[in-house]
Design a protein around this motif. Sequence first.
Motif, PDB file in Angstrom:
ATOM      1  N   ASP A 105      52.829  40.193  23.113  1.00  0.00           N
ATOM      2  CA  ASP A 105      52.392  40.919  24.302  1.00  0.00           C
ATOM      3  C   ASP A 105      52.167  39.973  25.479  1.00  0.00           C
ATOM      4  O   ASP A 105      51.640  38.868  25.300  1.00  0.00           O
ATOM      5  N   GLN A 106      52.548  40.426  26.665  1.00  0.00           N
ATOM      6  CA  GLN A 106      52.266  39.692  27.893  1.00  0.00           C
ATOM      7  C   GLN A 106      50.909  40.147  28.417  1.00  0.00           C
ATOM      8  O   GLN A 106      50.718  41.326  28.709  1.00  0.00           O
ATOM      9  N   LEU A 107      49.986  39.205  28.540  1.00  0.00           N
ATOM     10  CA  LEU A 107      48.625  39.529  28.953  1.00  0.00           C
ATOM     11  C   LEU A 107      48.366  39.062  30.381  1.00  0.00           C
ATOM     12  O   LEU A 107      48.873  38.034  30.821  1.00  0.00           O
ATOM     13  N   SER A 108      47.554  39.838  31.096  1.00  0.00           N
ATOM     14  CA  SER A 108      47.128  39.481  32.445  1.00  0.00           C
ATOM     15  C   SER A 108      45.670  39.892  32.614  1.00  0.00           C
ATOM     16  O   SER A 108      45.145  40.703  31.846  1.00  0.00           O
ATOM     17  N   ILE A 109      45.038  39.324  33.625  1.00  0.00           N
ATOM     18  CA  ILE A 109      43.710  39.750  34.046  1.00  0.00           C
ATOM     19  C   ILE A 109      43.846  40.399  35.415  1.00  0.00           C
ATOM     20  O   ILE A 109      44.394  39.801  36.344  1.00  0.00           O
ATOM     21  N   ILE A 110      43.390  41.637  35.535  1.00  0.00           N
ATOM     22  CA  ILE A 110      43.305  42.303  36.831  1.00  0.00           C
ATOM     23  C   ILE A 110      41.825  42.411  37.172  1.00  0.00           C
ATOM     24  O   ILE A 110      41.032  42.931  36.385  1.00  0.00           O
ATOM     25  N   ALA A 111      41.459  41.890  38.326  1.00  0.00           N
ATOM     26  CA  ALA A 111      40.067  41.907  38.762  1.00  0.00           C
ATOM     27  C   ALA A 111      39.962  42.662  40.075  1.00  0.00           C
ATOM     28  O   ALA A 111      40.806  42.491  40.955  1.00  0.00           O
ATOM     29  N   TYR A 112      38.933  43.502  40.210  1.00  0.00           N
ATOM     30  CA  TYR A 112      38.744  44.235  41.457  1.00  0.00           C
ATOM     31  C   TYR A 112      37.260  44.456  41.723  1.00  0.00           C
ATOM     32  O   TYR A 112      36.467  44.696  40.809  1.00  0.00           O
ATOM     33  N   THR A 113      36.890  44.341  42.985  1.00  0.00           N
ATOM     34  CA  THR A 113      35.513  44.557  43.414  1.00  0.00           C
ATOM     35  C   THR A 113      35.371  45.945  44.014  1.00  0.00           C
ATOM     36  O   THR A 113      36.314  46.507  44.575  1.00  0.00           O
ATOM     37  N   GLN A 114      34.150  46.495  43.894  1.00  0.00           N
ATOM     38  CA  GLN A 114      33.831  47.797  44.458  1.00  0.00           C
ATOM     39  C   GLN A 114      32.460  47.735  45.120  1.00  0.00           C
ATOM     40  O   GLN A 114      31.576  46.998  44.673  1.00  0.00           O
ATOM     41  N   ASP A 115      32.294  48.541  46.174  1.00  0.00           N
ATOM     42  CA  ASP A 115      30.979  48.620  46.803  1.00  0.00           C
ATOM     43  C   ASP A 115      30.144  49.698  46.121  1.00  0.00           C
ATOM     44  O   ASP A 115      30.556  50.268  45.100  1.00  0.00           O
ATOM     45  N   SER A 116      28.987  50.002  46.667  1.00  0.00           N
ATOM     46  CA  SER A 116      28.081  50.953  46.015  1.00  0.00           C
ATOM     47  C   SER A 116      28.639  52.370  45.960  1.00  0.00           C
ATOM     48  O   SER A 116      28.196  53.183  45.151  1.00  0.00           O
ATOM     49  N   SER A 117      29.634  52.663  46.799  1.00  0.00           N
ATOM     50  CA  SER A 117      30.264  53.986  46.776  1.00  0.00           C
ATOM     51  C   SER A 117      31.527  53.994  45.911  1.00  0.00           C
ATOM     52  O   SER A 117      32.286  54.972  45.927  1.00  0.00           O
ATOM     53  N   LEU A 118      31.762  52.893  45.182  1.00  0.00           N
ATOM     54  CA  LEU A 118      32.902  52.694  44.283  1.00  0.00           C
ATOM     55  C   LEU A 118      34.219  52.431  45.015  1.00  0.00           C
ATOM     56  O   LEU A 118      35.274  52.332  44.382  1.00  0.00           O
ATOM     57  N   LYS A 119      34.177  52.289  46.322  1.00  0.00           N
ATOM     58  CA  LYS A 119      35.380  51.966  47.088  1.00  0.00           C
ATOM     59  C   LYS A 119      35.837  50.550  46.744  1.00  0.00           C
ATOM     60  O   LYS A 119      35.035  49.627  46.688  1.00  0.00           O
ATOM     61  N   THR A 120      37.129  50.380  46.526  1.00  0.00           N
ATOM     62  CA  THR A 120      37.687  49.067  46.230  1.00  0.00           C
ATOM     63  C   THR A 120      37.611  48.170  47.460  1.00  0.00           C
ATOM     64  O   THR A 120      38.019  48.564  48.559  1.00  0.00           O
ATOM     65  N   THR A 121      37.077  46.961  47.270  1.00  0.00           N
ATOM     66  CA  THR A 121      36.923  46.034  48.383  1.00  0.00           C
ATOM     67  C   THR A 121      37.742  44.758  48.216  1.00  0.00           C
ATOM     68  O   THR A 121      37.728  43.890  49.076  1.00  0.00           O
ATOM     69  N   GLY A 122      38.455  44.649  47.111  1.00  0.00           N
ATOM     70  CA  GLY A 122      39.299  43.478  46.862  1.00  0.00           C
ATOM     71  C   GLY A 122      39.891  43.545  45.471  1.00  0.00           C
ATOM     72  O   GLY A 122      39.354  44.221  44.590  1.00  0.00           O
ATOM     73  N   ALA A 123      41.013  42.861  45.275  1.00  0.00           N
ATOM     74  CA  ALA A 123      41.655  42.864  43.961  1.00  0.00           C
ATOM     75  C   ALA A 123      42.605  41.678  43.841  1.00  0.00           C
ATOM     76  O   ALA A 123      43.130  41.183  44.842  1.00  0.00           O
ATOM     77  N   THR A 124      42.819  41.242  42.605  1.00  0.00           N
ATOM     78  CA  THR A 124      43.771  40.173  42.332  1.00  0.00           C
ATOM     79  C   THR A 124      44.244  40.271  40.894  1.00  0.00           C
ATOM     80  O   THR A 124      43.685  41.047  40.104  1.00  0.00           O
ATOM     81  N   LYS A 125      45.248  39.469  40.555  1.00  0.00           N
ATOM     82  CA  LYS A 125      45.798  39.481  39.201  1.00  0.00           C
ATOM     83  C   LYS A 125      46.276  38.085  38.846  1.00  0.00           C
ATOM     84  O   LYS A 125      46.792  37.358  39.704  1.00  0.00           O
ATOM     85  N   VAL A 126      46.102  37.704  37.575  1.00  0.00           N
ATOM     86  CA  VAL A 126      46.577  36.422  37.105  1.00  0.00           C
ATOM     87  C   VAL A 126      47.079  36.589  35.680  1.00  0.00           C
ATOM     88  O   VAL A 126      46.515  37.355  34.893  1.00  0.00           O
ATOM     89  N   LYS A 127      48.164  35.899  35.350  1.00  0.00           N
ATOM     90  CA  LYS A 127      48.690  35.947  33.999  1.00  0.00           C
ATOM     91  C   LYS A 127      47.880  35.052  33.079  1.00  0.00           C
ATOM     92  O   LYS A 127      47.340  34.036  33.497  1.00  0.00           O
ATOM     93  N   VAL A 128      47.803  35.463  31.833  1.00  0.00           N
ATOM     94  CA  VAL A 128      47.081  34.661  30.828  1.00  0.00           C
ATOM     95  C   VAL A 128      48.036  33.649  30.218  1.00  0.00           C
ATOM     96  O   VAL A 128      49.138  34.019  29.820  1.00  0.00           O
TER      97      VAL A 128
END
Length: 239
Positions: A216-239
Amino acid sequence: MNKKLLIVLTVILSARINAQNNNESAIVLELFTSQGCSSCPPADELLDEIHHQYQDKNVFVLSYHVDYWNRLGWKDPFSTATFSDYQRDYASHFNSRSIYTPQLVVNGSEHFTGSNRYKADDALKRYGSSKTSNSIILKEVKQEGDEVNLWYQVDGDSFSTLTLALVVSERITDIARGENRNRKLKNTNIVASRIVQQENSGQISLTVPNWVSDKDQLSIIAYTQDSSLKTTGATKVKV
């Protein structure tokens, strides 16, 4: 050129570059799905199409497999009660009385039936012009046995939560029972495990479940959210 002036110009240029990086758009699509749901395959296919079409455009797709369909003859190997609870959190946020599949949540801000191509295309256009307020750095990513270890840092405005999800690029499964029996289903960016953080930086470990194979090809997807759950940033990196 005066040395002091050069230093000032360098600082200004660096600040502008950081501001530009922080203001890039990011779209996070979270599909709540199940291999035991006959309405889900079209949504799984649409998510896969979006993944390939927008993979170089800061669009991040995730498949969260819920467990409440497992009682109908087929146990989804990627499902967990944790992901069903996560969907219930969204239902509370959206003032929904019930949860359903396939449900597509876009940037934590709206949801609709995951197979609705028109609404998905419309959301991609609208959120493509939105700007992020957080940048996420992932470093020292390394798999050691049944764990993936990494270091993270969040810069920019204050945020409420940072989600770090370990995802499997794709899987094709032969379904033997249930509503999708005798079908071959493809799932994309399957969430294998996730951790939610509130600190700006730290070292974390994500568990690799036993259904993940060496192929399997693995990655990490990371994302930030504010108090209203709105996405405020995101990124991805391969493992």
